[in-house]
Design an enzyme around this catalytic site. Structure first.
Site, short mmCIF file in Angstrom:
data_model
loop_
_atom_site.label_atom_id
_atom_site.label_comp_id
_atom_site.label_asym_id
_atom_site.label_seq_id
_atom_site.Cartn_x
_atom_site.Cartn_y
_atom_site.Cartn_z
N CYS A 55 17.54 66.28 -16.43
CA CYS A 55 18.24 65.16 -17.08
C CYS A 55 17.62 63.84 -16.63
O CYS A 55 17.38 63.64 -15.43
CB CYS A 55 19.72 65.21 -16.72
SG CYS A 55 20.66 63.91 -17.55
N CYS A 59 22.63 60.04 -12.01
CA CYS A 59 23.96 60.23 -11.40
C CYS A 59 23.78 60.80 -9.98
O CYS A 59 23.25 61.91 -9.82
CB CYS A 59 24.80 61.17 -12.26
SG CYS A 59 24.79 60.71 -14.01
N CYS A 62 24.55 64.53 -8.99
CA CYS A 62 24.27 65.64 -9.91
C CYS A 62 23.01 66.45 -9.59
O CYS A 62 21.93 65.90 -9.39
CB CYS A 62 24.19 65.12 -11.34
SG CYS A 62 24.09 66.49 -12.53
N CYS A 99 33.60 75.53 -22.67
CA CYS A 99 33.05 74.18 -22.62
C CYS A 99 31.52 74.28 -22.58
O CYS A 99 30.97 74.91 -21.67
CB CYS A 99 33.59 73.49 -21.36
SG CYS A 99 33.07 71.78 -21.26
N CYS A 131 34.96 73.00 -26.31
CA CYS A 131 34.76 71.64 -25.82
C CYS A 131 33.25 71.46 -25.66
O CYS A 131 32.55 72.42 -25.37
CB CYS A 131 35.46 71.50 -24.46
SG CYS A 131 35.15 69.91 -23.65
N CYS A 191 38.63 64.73 -23.36
CA CYS A 191 38.72 65.20 -21.99
C CYS A 191 37.95 64.19 -21.15
O CYS A 191 36.74 64.06 -21.31
CB CYS A 191 38.09 66.59 -21.89
SG CYS A 191 37.96 67.23 -20.22
N ARG A 263 43.32 68.55 -14.94
CA ARG A 263 42.39 69.66 -14.71
C ARG A 263 41.80 69.56 -13.30
O ARG A 263 41.12 68.59 -12.97
CB ARG A 263 41.28 69.54 -15.75
CG ARG A 263 40.27 70.63 -15.76
CD ARG A 263 39.22 70.31 -16.82
NE ARG A 263 39.78 70.30 -18.15
CZ ARG A 263 39.73 71.34 -18.98
NH1 ARG A 263 39.11 72.43 -18.62
NH2 ARG A 263 40.26 71.28 -20.18
N1 SAM Z 1 25.39 65.19 -19.15
C1 SAM Z 1 26.75 65.19 -19.49
C2 SAM Z 1 27.47 64.00 -18.95
O1 SAM Z 1 27.11 63.51 -17.90
O2 SAM Z 1 28.48 63.60 -19.54
C3 SAM Z 1 27.50 66.43 -19.10
C4 SAM Z 1 27.17 67.06 -17.80
S1 SAM Z 1 28.32 67.18 -16.46
C5 SAM Z 1 29.17 68.69 -16.89
C6 SAM Z 1 29.73 66.24 -16.62
C7 SAM Z 1 30.55 65.99 -15.38
O3 SAM Z 1 30.50 66.95 -14.36
C8 SAM Z 1 30.17 64.70 -14.70
O4 SAM Z 1 30.66 63.58 -15.41
C9 SAM Z 1 30.83 64.83 -13.36
O5 SAM Z 1 32.14 64.29 -13.42
C10 SAM Z 1 30.89 66.34 -13.14
N2 SAM Z 1 29.98 66.74 -12.07
C11 SAM Z 1 28.65 66.95 -12.18
N3 SAM Z 1 28.13 67.28 -10.98
C12 SAM Z 1 29.15 67.28 -10.09
C13 SAM Z 1 29.24 67.53 -8.68
N4 SAM Z 1 28.17 67.83 -7.96
N5 SAM Z 1 30.45 67.47 -8.09
C14 SAM Z 1 31.54 67.15 -8.82
N6 SAM Z 1 31.52 66.88 -10.14
C15 SAM Z 1 30.34 66.95 -10.77
FE1 SF4 Z 2 22.63 64.11 -16.44
FE2 SF4 Z 2 24.07 65.20 -14.49
FE3 SF4 Z 2 24.41 62.63 -15.07
FE4 SF4 Z 2 25.25 64.51 -16.84
S1 SF4 Z 2 26.06 64.17 -14.78
S2 SF4 Z 2 24.11 62.65 -17.30
S3 SF4 Z 2 23.68 66.09 -16.50
S4 SF4 Z 2 22.50 63.57 -14.27
#
Ligand code: SAM
Ligand code: SF4
Length: 348
Positions: A55, A59, A62, A99, A131, A191, A263
């Site tokens: 990606c 973030c 992530c 989802c 979802c 959501c 959730r």
């Molecule tokens: N790329 C998409 C986005 O960012 O909207 C979807 C990917 S991800 C499933 C979406 C969410 O998962 C993030 O907004 C975050 O809240 C959660 N998430 C991802 N990595 C995480 C982590 N290591 N610990 C807790 N929550 C996490």
């Molecule tokens: Fe990309 Fe992870 Fe951020 Fe979603 S949460 S936009 S998958 S880096």
């Protein structure tokens, strides 16, 4: 007792709720929960990562960001048959919602999006709620997902606007709210929630709830993630969130958005069954479960179907069937809000 379905919570009010003696807070939240939800039902979803890794976003939490060396590599997009197969097993395990997640910054109008639309149609045809969480979305893309039968779109605001800028630099809070607004122009339910344990303050958490509660109507589902620390990311060494803070956040969310599903998502695996039960008492009525011990990627663990079946059975709870949310009159609520001259999302 809180006023029902408010969009104008002040920080002082939120802080007073959040900081009440813990058992008073849980009791109040449990009371409100029972007014609006069947306390013996749990909404259970299965997350399928249809496009994992690489990606472009940064973030800080992530595993899928290409900026960090987390051991999660780029994978090819899943095909429809794979998704249907996983969804069938989930349905057999009692799961009502699938989802579909993609590690994208935003949706592009290309062949890959067409394939997602196909997946949405196929899983919806199986009688399951679908979802998607695909990143930023235009109004037109939201409408195409709606036409394909999409039930919900996930797009988390993650934290307060101020704190957000310190964990993600490749997009803004306003971008996030824009997508929420685009989804709200359709009948797809919303959501949206966030993460605790990023290093934010309690005020950041409450500001996040303030933002979510300003959405009209409230998001139908509000995920509260506990950071799953991922090796290689900037937040890999963050401290654990004390369980009491998790319970406080769940209970406050329940009080602020009484009709929404709250959730308990990433990080649930860190809580022992008793702590999870306390969260359910405090108003969490929705979880992710998984056939393997992973939720999104191998970096984010999840309780398994078997462990969750055992837990729900011990608590005398059952899994909520698909399309049985008692508060799904979203379209009518949206129309009423617009007629009253309210904008759907309070963009700062
Ligand atoms: N790329 C998409 C986005 O960012 O909207 C979807 C990917 S991800 C499933 C979406 C969410 O998962 C993030 O907004 C975050 O809240 C959660 N998430 C991802 N990595 C995480 C982590 N290591 N610990 C807790 N929550 C996490
Ligand atoms: Fe990309 Fe992870 Fe951020 Fe979603 S949460 S936009 S998958 S880096």
């Amino acid at each position: 007792m809180n006023d029902v379905l408010r969009h104008d919570w002040t920080l002082e009010e939120l802080q007073a709720l959040h900081d009440a003696p813990l058992l008073d807070l849980v009791f109040q939240a449990a009371t409100v929960h029972r007014q609006f939800h069947n306390p013996r039902e749990m909404q259970v979803s299965k997350l399928i990562s249809i496009k994992t890794g690489a990606c472009p976003e940064d973030c800080s939490y992530c595993a899928q960001s290409s900026r960090y060396s987390t051991g999660v590599g780029a994978e090819r997009m899943m095909d429809r048959a794979q998704v249907v197969e996983i969804a069938s097993r989930a349905k057999a395990a009692g799961v009502s919602r699938v989802c579909l997640g993609a590690a994208w910054r935003s949706v592009k109008d290309n062949d890959q999006f067409d394939r997602v639309l196909d997946m949405v149609r196929s899983v919806t045809d199986m009688g399951m709620e679908v979802c998607c969480t695909l990143g930023m979305l235009t109004e037109n893309q939201a409408k195409r997902l709606e036409d394909a039968g999409l039930y919900a779109y996930n797009h988390n605001v993650d934290s307060s606007e101020e704190f957000y800028e310190t964990i993600i630099t490749t997009r803004t809070y306003a971008d996030r709210l824009q997508t929420l607004g685009n989804v709200r122009k359709t009948n797809v339910t919303l959501c949206s929630g966030g993460i605790i344990g990023l290093g934010e303050s309690v005020i950041d958490r409450l500001k996040m709830l303030q933002t979510l509660a300003a959405v009209r109507p409230h998001p139908e589902s509000v995920p509260i993630n506990i950071l799953s620390r991922v090796e290689g990311t900037p937040l890999a060494d963050n401290a654990d969130v004390p369980v009491w803070e998790v319970i406080r956040m769940i209970a406050t969310t329940r009080l602020v958005m009484p009709k929404s599903d709250v959730r308990l998502t990433a990080g649930r695996v860190k809580l022992d069954p008793t702590a999870q039960a306390m969260c359910f008492l405090a108003g969490a009525n929705s979880i992710f479960s998984s056939e393997t011990e992973f939720m999104l990627t191998k970096a984010v663990p999840s309780p398994s179907y078997d462990a969750d079946r055992e837990l729900l059975s011990a608590l005398g709870m059952t899994m909520r069937p698909a399309f049985a949310n008692p508060h799904s009159s979203r379209a009518a609520e949206c129309a009423a809000e617009s007629a009253a001259g309210h904008s759907v999302v309070a963009v700062a």
